[in-house]
Design a protein around this motif. Structure first.
Motif, PDB file in Angstrom:
ATOM      1  N   PHE A 165       4.906   1.655   2.353  1.00 32.87           N
ATOM      2  CA  PHE A 165       4.833   2.533   1.193  1.00 32.87           C
ATOM      3  C   PHE A 165       5.227   1.842  -0.096  1.00 32.87           C
ATOM      4  CE2 PHE A 165       3.510   6.057   3.522  1.00 32.87           C
ATOM      5  CZ  PHE A 165       4.155   6.014   4.750  1.00 32.87           C
ATOM      6  N   VAL A 166       5.746   0.633   0.027  1.00 32.68           N
ATOM      7  CA  VAL A 166       6.031  -0.159  -1.169  1.00 32.68           C
ATOM      8  C   VAL A 166       4.917  -1.167  -1.417  1.00 32.68           C
ATOM      9  CG1 VAL A 166       7.599  -1.809  -2.226  1.00 32.68           C
ATOM     10  CG2 VAL A 166       8.503   0.074  -0.856  1.00 32.68           C
ATOM     11  N   THR A 167       4.600  -1.921  -0.354  1.00 39.52           N
ATOM     12  CA  THR A 167       3.636  -3.006  -0.545  1.00 39.52           C
ATOM     13  C   THR A 167       2.244  -2.507  -0.902  1.00 39.52           C
ATOM     14  OG1 THR A 167       3.247  -3.064   1.835  1.00 39.52           O
ATOM     15  CG2 THR A 167       4.810  -4.665   0.921  1.00 39.52           C
ATOM     16  N   MET A 168       1.818  -1.421  -0.255  1.00 37.44           N
ATOM     17  CA  MET A 168       0.458  -0.978  -0.556  1.00 37.44           C
ATOM     18  C   MET A 168       0.276  -0.570  -2.017  1.00 37.44           C
ATOM     19  SD  MET A 168      -1.053   0.904   2.822  1.00 37.44           S
ATOM     20  CE  MET A 168      -2.726   1.019   2.232  1.00 37.44           C
ATOM     21  N   PRO A 169       1.123   0.304  -2.547  1.00 39.80           N
ATOM     22  CA  PRO A 169       0.935   0.663  -3.954  1.00 39.80           C
ATOM     23  C   PRO A 169       1.104  -0.534  -4.882  1.00 39.80           C
ATOM     24  CG  PRO A 169       2.476   2.154  -2.874  1.00 39.80           C
ATOM     25  CD  PRO A 169       2.220   1.061  -1.919  1.00 39.80           C
ATOM     26  N   LEU A 170       2.065  -1.405  -4.551  1.00 41.65           N
ATOM     27  CA  LEU A 170       2.317  -2.559  -5.407  1.00 41.65           C
ATOM     28  C   LEU A 170       1.106  -3.476  -5.466  1.00 41.65           C
ATOM     29  CD1 LEU A 170       4.800  -3.255  -6.991  1.00 41.65           C
ATOM     30  CD2 LEU A 170       5.460  -4.863  -5.208  1.00 41.65           C
ATOM     31  N   LEU A 171       0.567  -3.805  -4.314  1.00 36.70           N
ATOM     32  CA  LEU A 171      -0.604  -4.683  -4.290  1.00 36.70           C
ATOM     33  C   LEU A 171      -1.832  -3.990  -4.877  1.00 36.70           C
ATOM     34  CD1 LEU A 171      -0.927  -7.644  -3.240  1.00 36.70           C
ATOM     35  CD2 LEU A 171       1.198  -6.544  -2.617  1.00 36.70           C
ATOM     36  N   PHE A 172      -1.881  -2.686  -4.702  1.00 34.05           N
ATOM     37  CA  PHE A 172      -2.968  -1.912  -5.309  1.00 34.05           C
ATOM     38  C   PHE A 172      -2.952  -2.143  -6.817  1.00 34.05           C
ATOM     39  CE2 PHE A 172      -6.046   1.345  -5.635  1.00 34.05           C
ATOM     40  CZ  PHE A 172      -5.712   2.162  -6.701  1.00 34.05           C
TER      41      PHE A 172
END
Lengths: 291, 315, 261
Positions: free
Chosen positions: A66-73
């Protein structure tokens, strides 16, 4: 025989995760027509973020999603908007500028990672890392199973998004014919940002759920980018189903290769497949089915 | 006017080692001249024929290992590799062309990239043949750098002459036609498959020769160096892009600039900057790629009017 | 070496045709082309006599450009045969077909953008000679013939559409064809340019080159064609002299709504 089923099974599991990587790349390829050679490096970024969150804050990798996905998005959107889209207007003899730009981005990401984390291999030890579940006589590594299930879930989510939502349909329209989409009122630049963002998010997911099973070092991006490319070519450029099938095939092939040939050549399997596909089936699997 | 400049330039290059007697700078010049050859060769295939190869390391490494293996396995002087490096690269190129020219544009680029990585992995793993990552170590033939300099200069001049004059013939026109519109070219009677391969073979020949030279000069090769994606294939592309694609002197200018910039970082601006600058030279390389593609896609020669405008405004 | 102004001379490797034996320079025999489930061309047959101007008409999407693509083997026919000067050219590579003497223009012109107009034509001229000077001389002659001398040294890219269309023709002519396939070379031209285009086509015919022409603009095709072949949905609907085809009820029905320009 037992060994064979075992090998194929673990191949399928990792293939599911590979499919995520391939999906991201094929979406980007389909919509923008560019090959993102920084794909693996984006995954590396997600993996390092997960590593830091786990090592220093004890956050479980599966929560890190839930951190990495939005961040990389977000990172994906920024890259597309400020580094890639401007290139479309540049008039140059060599049309492969976008590809080259992604190479540059990939290098920058790798070197920044090396700067911060050094070239050492790192890995994380989750409490359940060594656990396995048993189906009949086959032992399946638990984190891999979880990874596979998460991969399947998000793949289905992606398909729902592409097929049922307006934005998803806009993306598919842009992939089919950019100019027509533009005329139909679709904000094509926005779609390109979104697609790169989604592609990055997918590969971030793959990285995050792979970290418990894999090890991590700055140069890990390269091999994964090449894997993504092999999967995409194998499945057929721009085909989402093809990417899934390609991912699974690659997973199984690597698994078989590692078991029956030699560990060192595991990376080479992908390339062998790639060359064979190029020679005998340039359209990828997509061309022999009607997907 | 231009015809006077060139002989003068050549004379300067010939006189250089006699004027500047420094092994350090001589080394840089030799490396730069090697890149002039590789860049010019790549430019023929990519700049003039429009086939952008991301895998020129294939040919460089093949040439390098031809020389290296002749010396280490057959105990023949590596200089025979100089003569055979090119032809061996041609043989590999024929196969590469057969596989990769089915694809166009960026997909061709990627196919060649993958090809480069494949051959690198083969070289790493086939230890009985190549000694893998241990690499091949040779005794350099000459103690002084001087002969190497003139050989490198000779190869570079030969490559530039060959490409320059080839472009003035029917081949040149047809290469350009293929670059501009392959389907149109085919429709006016050009056997595009054949001519793409011809361009590739000539390009591979010079690249392979440069690789063989590298083995002779450096005395040590291993797959991570001579088959390197970033430091051979991408470097080649940068050299030509920075200098100016599809120009005679672009690759040469680019070669000197890129070698200069690389050295600038590796030596931390000749020792003037803090130590970590040299660590960051790979990062600088990546940033350079981004910068060049973004702002200077036509290179110094191509974007000259843009650059001179900046300088004019600065006054 | 062949100097164009002297007259058409066939390349040595193409035997001088025995005109009494060869009835038609080009013949399509039952040519069919399927794309997956779509039948783009359905059992089309016609003969083109040497020296005539043969028109091909039909509404949009009828399959006309596909027929050109089949003749030039951009696609291979699903069934049927294509005979040129007495030999089957089905399956030959595009560049081989051009060498044998069929040149084509593209509906959406494909200039070699970064080359000058002269160089564009020189590229084709190299098909028949290896010598740079001869190629340039031939190119210059073709430019004179097509009225492009004034723009000879300008890059092809920025030029107006009328000039680019003429360049497309010039480039095809420099390959010294026996048969020229013209694909909508008059589309997008103003009335003056249209007159010039018609005059040019007639000049080409006077050189002895057979012309197969696809055209939408009725004025052009009706005034210059010796015979016309009409197709719709890939199927032949009429063939004959222009006046006859123009009155054919099936042709009128196919074009219902399309004004006689």
């Amino acid at each position: 025989m037992q060994v064979f089923i075992q090998t194929v099974a673990s191949g399928i599991l990792i293939g599911g995760v590979y499919a995520l990587i391939g999906l991201g790349m094929t979406l980007i390829m389909g919509v923008m027509g560019i090959i993102n050679l920084a794909h693996g490096q984006l995954m590396m970024v997600a993996m390092y973020i997960t590593f830091v969150l786990f090592s220093y804050f004890g956050i479980d990798p599966y929560i890190c999603i839930f951190v990495t996905m939005p961040l990389l998005f977000l990172i994906g959107i920024l890259i597309q908007k400020y580094l890639l889209n401007p290139l479309l207007k540049v008039e140059s003899i060599l049309p492969e500028n976008q590809v080259l730009m992604t190479v540059g981005i990939g290098m920058v990401l790798t070197e920044i990672a090396r700067f911060i984390f050094t070239s050492n291999y790192v890995s994380i030890k989750t409490p359940y890392a060594a656990k396995a579940i048993f189906i009949k006589n086959i032992s399946l590594n638990l984190p891999m199973c979880i990874a596979f299930l998460i991969a399947v879930f998000f793949t289905l989510l992606l398909f729902w998004f592409l097929l049922k939502t307006d934005t998803g349909r806009a993306i598919r329209a842009t992939a089919q014919d950019k100019e027509a989409a533009l005329i139909m009122g679709i904000n094509t630049p926005k779609i390109t940002y979104l697609t790169f963002g989604i592609g990055s998010a997918l590969v971030a997911l793959a990285g995050t759920i792979l970290l418990p099973i894999y090890y991590l070092f700055p140069d890990i991006g390269g091999p994964f980018t090449l894997k993504a490319f092999v999967i995409t070519i194998l499945g057929g450029l721009g085909s989402t189903i093809g990417a899934i099938v390609g991912g699974i095939i690659l997973g199984i092939a690597e698994s078989l290769g590692a078991t029956y040939v030699a560990m060192g050549y595991r990376e080479a399997i992908g390339f062998v497949i790639f060359v064979l596909v190029l020679i005998f089936l340039p359209g990828g699997i997509k061309s022999i089915t009607k997907v | 006017m231009k015809s006077i400049k060139i002989p003068i330039l050549i004379l300067l290059f010939i006189a250089f080692p006699l004027i500047i007697r420094s092994d350090y700078y001589l080394h840089l010049m030799i490396i730069a001249l090697m890149w002039v050859t590789v860049g010019t060769a790549w430019n023929l295939l990519a700049g003039y024929t429009g086939q952008v190869s991301f895998g020129h390391a294939i040919f460089f490494g093949t040439g390098a290992y031809t020389a290296g293996l002749l010396a280490s396995k057959l105990k023949i002087s590596a200089w025979w590799g100089m003569l055979l490096g090119g032809p061996c690269a041609i043989i590999i190129a024929a196969f590469v062309g057969w596989v990769c020219f089915r694809l166009r544009g960026p997909y061709f680029a990627l196919a060649t990239l993958a090809g480069g990585e494949i051959i690198r992995l083969v070289a790493v793993n086939w230890e009985s043949l190549t000694k893998g990552m241990v690499g091949i170590l040779l005794m350099p033939t000459f103690k002084s750098k001087l002969p190497y300099y003139y050989i490198a200069l000779g190869i570079a001049i030969l490559a530039m002459l060959k490409v320059h004059f080839l472009m003035k013939t029917k081949y040149g026109y047809w290469f350009l036609a293929i670059r501009e519109d392959q389907d149109a070219a085919e429709a006016i009677g050009i056997n595009t498959s054949l001519y793409k391969n011809i361009s590739l073979l000539v390009s591979a020949f010079f690249t392979g020769t440069a690789g063989a030279f590298y083995t002779n000069y450096m005395g040590f090769i291993d797959p991570s160096v001579v088959f390197s994606l970033h430091y051979i294939s991408i470097m080649t592309i940068l050299v030509v892009i920075v200098g100016g694609v599809a120009t005679t002197f672009g690759p040469a200018i680019g070669a000197f600039i890129m070698v200069g910039v690389q050295e600038l970082f590796r030596s931390s601006i000749f020792g003037l900057a803090p130590k970590w600058v040299s660590q960051a030279h790979a990062l600088a390389f990546g940033l350079l790629v981004v910068f060049v593609i973004m702002f200077m896609a036509n290179g110094i020669v191509g974007d000259w009017h843009k650059i001179s405008r900046i300088f004019r405004r600065a006054r | 070496m062949v100097l164009w102004e002297i007259g058409i001379r066939y390349p040595e490797y193409l035997e001088e045709p025995d005109r009494s034996l060869i009835m038609a320079i080009l013949e399509l025999k039952g040519v069919t082309k399927d794309f997956g489930g779509l039948r783009a061309v359905d059992n089309v047959s016609f003969k083109v006599q040497e020296g005539e101007i043969f028109g091909l008409i039909g509404p949009n999407g009828a399959g006309k450009t596909t027929i050109f693509n089949l003749i030039h083997n951009v696609y291979t026919p699903t069934s049927g045969d294509i005979i040129f000067a007495g030999r089957s050219i089905k399956g030959l590579k595009t560049h081989q077909i051009c060498r044998l003497g069929i040149a084509r223009t593209f509906q959406i012109v494909k200039p070699l953008g970064r080359l000058s107009v002269l160089d564009n034509v020189a590229v084709s001229a190299f098909l028949r000679t290896d010598n740079v000077r001869d190629a340039k001389t031939l190119a210059q002659e073709v430019l004179n013939f097509t009225g492009l001398t004034s723009v000879a040294h300008m890059p092809a890219k920025g030029l107006p559409i009328g000039i680019r269309k003429r360049l497309e023709i010039a480039r095809a002519l420099a390959t010294q064809p026996r048969l020229l396939l013209l694909d909508e070379t008059s589309a997008g031209l103003n009335p003056t340019e249209l007159e010039e285009a018609i005059a040019l086509i007639k000049k080409i015919r006077e050189k002895g080159i057979t012309i197969l022409i696809i055209e939408h603009i009725m004025k052009v095709i009706m005034s210059i064609s010796d015979r016309i072949h009409a197709i719709n949905f890939g199927v032949t609907i009429a063939e004959g002299p222009p006046e006859m085809v123009a009155k054919d009820p099936k042709v009128i029905e196919a074009y219902l709504g399309e004004a006689y320009a």
